[in-house]
Design a protein around this motif. Structure first.
Motif, PDB file in Angstrom:
ATOM      1  N   PRO A 141      -6.792 -13.606  19.144  1.00 52.06           N
ATOM      2  CA  PRO A 141      -7.035 -14.117  17.788  1.00 52.06           C
ATOM      3  C   PRO A 141      -7.439 -15.588  17.736  1.00 52.06           C
ATOM      4  O   PRO A 141      -8.150 -15.996  16.812  1.00 52.06           O
ATOM      5  CB  PRO A 141      -5.686 -13.888  17.081  1.00 52.06           C
ATOM      6  CG  PRO A 141      -5.078 -12.733  17.805  1.00 52.06           C
ATOM      7  CD  PRO A 141      -5.489 -12.906  19.238  1.00 52.06           C
ATOM      8  N   GLU A 142      -7.003 -16.400  18.713  1.00 53.34           N
ATOM      9  CA  GLU A 142      -7.403 -17.809  18.720  1.00 53.34           C
ATOM     10  C   GLU A 142      -8.865 -17.992  19.126  1.00 53.34           C
ATOM     11  O   GLU A 142      -9.478 -19.011  18.829  1.00 53.34           O
ATOM     12  CB  GLU A 142      -6.505 -18.610  19.656  1.00 53.34           C
ATOM     13  CG  GLU A 142      -5.067 -18.711  19.174  1.00 53.34           C
ATOM     14  CD  GLU A 142      -4.225 -19.591  20.071  1.00 53.34           C
ATOM     15  OE1 GLU A 142      -4.720 -20.006  21.153  1.00 53.34           O
ATOM     16  OE2 GLU A 142      -3.082 -19.878  19.693  1.00 53.34           O
ATOM     17  N   GLY A 143      -9.408 -17.041  19.854  1.00 53.47           N
ATOM     18  CA  GLY A 143     -10.830 -17.045  20.177  1.00 53.47           C
ATOM     19  C   GLY A 143     -11.233 -17.902  21.349  1.00 53.47           C
ATOM     20  O   GLY A 143     -11.982 -17.459  22.214  1.00 53.47           O
ATOM     21  N   THR A 170     -11.342 -14.550  11.862  1.00 54.66           N
ATOM     22  CA  THR A 170     -11.237 -15.974  12.217  1.00 54.66           C
ATOM     23  C   THR A 170     -10.023 -16.673  11.614  1.00 54.66           C
ATOM     24  O   THR A 170      -9.885 -17.891  11.741  1.00 54.66           O
ATOM     25  CB  THR A 170     -12.517 -16.715  11.773  1.00 54.66           C
ATOM     26  OG1 THR A 170     -12.680 -16.562  10.349  1.00 54.66           O
ATOM     27  CG2 THR A 170     -13.738 -16.168  12.492  1.00 54.66           C
ATOM     28  N   ASN A 171      -9.117 -15.939  11.007  1.00 51.11           N
ATOM     29  CA  ASN A 171      -7.970 -16.563  10.337  1.00 51.11           C
ATOM     30  C   ASN A 171      -7.082 -17.359  11.288  1.00 51.11           C
ATOM     31  O   ASN A 171      -6.456 -18.341  10.882  1.00 51.11           O
ATOM     32  CB  ASN A 171      -7.120 -15.508   9.623  1.00 51.11           C
ATOM     33  CG  ASN A 171      -7.812 -14.931   8.406  1.00 51.11           C
ATOM     34  OD1 ASN A 171      -8.762 -15.527   7.880  1.00 51.11           O
ATOM     35  ND2 ASN A 171      -7.361 -13.767   7.949  1.00 51.11           N
ATOM     36  N   LEU A 179     -17.415 -22.418  12.588  1.00 48.42           N
ATOM     37  CA  LEU A 179     -17.876 -21.212  11.914  1.00 48.42           C
ATOM     38  C   LEU A 179     -19.191 -21.588  11.246  1.00 48.42           C
ATOM     39  O   LEU A 179     -19.224 -22.198  10.183  1.00 48.42           O
ATOM     40  CB  LEU A 179     -16.821 -20.729  10.917  1.00 48.42           C
ATOM     41  CG  LEU A 179     -15.430 -20.493  11.543  1.00 48.42           C
ATOM     42  CD1 LEU A 179     -14.439 -20.036  10.483  1.00 48.42           C
ATOM     43  CD2 LEU A 179     -15.511 -19.481  12.676  1.00 48.42           C
ATOM     44  N   LEU A 180     -20.274 -21.255  11.902  1.00 45.91           N
ATOM     45  CA  LEU A 180     -21.570 -21.848  11.609  1.00 45.91           C
ATOM     46  C   LEU A 180     -22.142 -21.400  10.262  1.00 45.91           C
ATOM     47  O   LEU A 180     -22.043 -20.227   9.879  1.00 45.91           O
ATOM     48  CB  LEU A 180     -22.560 -21.508  12.718  1.00 45.91           C
ATOM     49  CG  LEU A 180     -22.152 -21.943  14.136  1.00 45.91           C
ATOM     50  CD1 LEU A 180     -23.160 -21.419  15.154  1.00 45.91           C
ATOM     51  CD2 LEU A 180     -22.037 -23.459  14.231  1.00 45.91           C
ATOM     52  N   THR A 181     -22.765 -22.348   9.588  1.00 49.71           N
ATOM     53  CA  THR A 181     -23.550 -22.025   8.396  1.00 49.71           C
ATOM     54  C   THR A 181     -24.905 -21.475   8.838  1.00 49.71           C
ATOM     55  O   THR A 181     -25.266 -21.540  10.021  1.00 49.71           O
ATOM     56  CB  THR A 181     -23.772 -23.275   7.543  1.00 49.71           C
ATOM     57  OG1 THR A 181     -24.586 -24.210   8.292  1.00 49.71           O
ATOM     58  CG2 THR A 181     -22.448 -23.940   7.177  1.00 49.71           C
TER      59      THR A 181
END
Length: 206
Positions: A141-143, A170-171, A179-181
């Motif tokens: 979950p931490e990625g 991504t919580n 967290l890309l635009t």
């Protein structure tokens, strides 16, 4: 379809047993429908611009690593790690601001077993982006992981863009992931990342 395999036996948990199946250090190299098998350090994407399409890459620890500037498109990335504790799929080696290296995973599937991070901060400016990719439950979950080098949280570039699957929530991601635009993701979404439009050719027909 070709295959690259290191047949060394699976190392014991905690053992450092590098066993590279393939190393690519030349510039402007493309791989189509290739399969890479190993455990620790399967694919050494060493340096230069590379394109991997429709490939299968399997390993246990840091199994895609190096300082290449590479685009992985529609690849399956499969963890075969059953070690206690976490491991990382990617260890990318960008080491300075001026270094243009980095790995982009576009339309990829991350599957397999274990508890894995997408990448670890192997070098100070490590750069890895996953976009439009599917993450199975294998992804922690931490990625992402800094391996205790907390000063690198300010210099690495780790990005996610419109990924899906049970591992894509991504919580609980680390606070240094981007967290890309749409605008931030644009440079990573096609072959222009590796300036590939002038040298990537269609795969050969059989």
């Amino acid at each position: 379809m070709g295959g690259f395999q290191n047949a060394a036996p699976k190392p014991a948990a905690g053992a450092q047993s590098q066993a590279v199946a393939m190393r690519i250090s030349g510039d402007k190299a493309a791989f189509y429908n290739c399969r890479f098998y190993g455990y620790q350090d399967t694919l050494l994407d060493d340096k230069g611009r590379h394109f991997f399409k429709d490939c299968y890459i399997e390993g246990s620890v840091d199994f895609i690593f190096g300082s290449g500037r590479s685009l992985y498109r529609n690849c399956e990335i499969r963890s075969v790690s059953d070690y206690p504790g976490q491991t990382a799929i990617v260890a990318q080696g960008k080491s300075s601001k001026g270094d243009k290296s980095g790995f982009v995973f576009l339309d990829c599937h991350v599957t397999g077993m274990g508890d894995v991070y997408l990448s670890r901060a192997w070098r100070e400016y490590s750069r890895v982006v996953f976009a439009y990719s599917y993450f199975d439950t294998v992804v922690n979950p931490e990625g992402w992981n800094d391996k205790g080098f907390t000063e690198r949280d300010k210099t690495v570039f780790y990005g996610e863009y419109k990924c899906e699957g049970p591992g894509a929530n991504t919580n609980r991601r680390v606070d240094y992931v981007k967290l890309l635009t749409d605008a931030q993701a644009k440079p990573f979404l096609d072959e222009s990342f590796i300036r590939g439009r002038t040298w990537i050719l269609p795969p050969p027909t059989l």
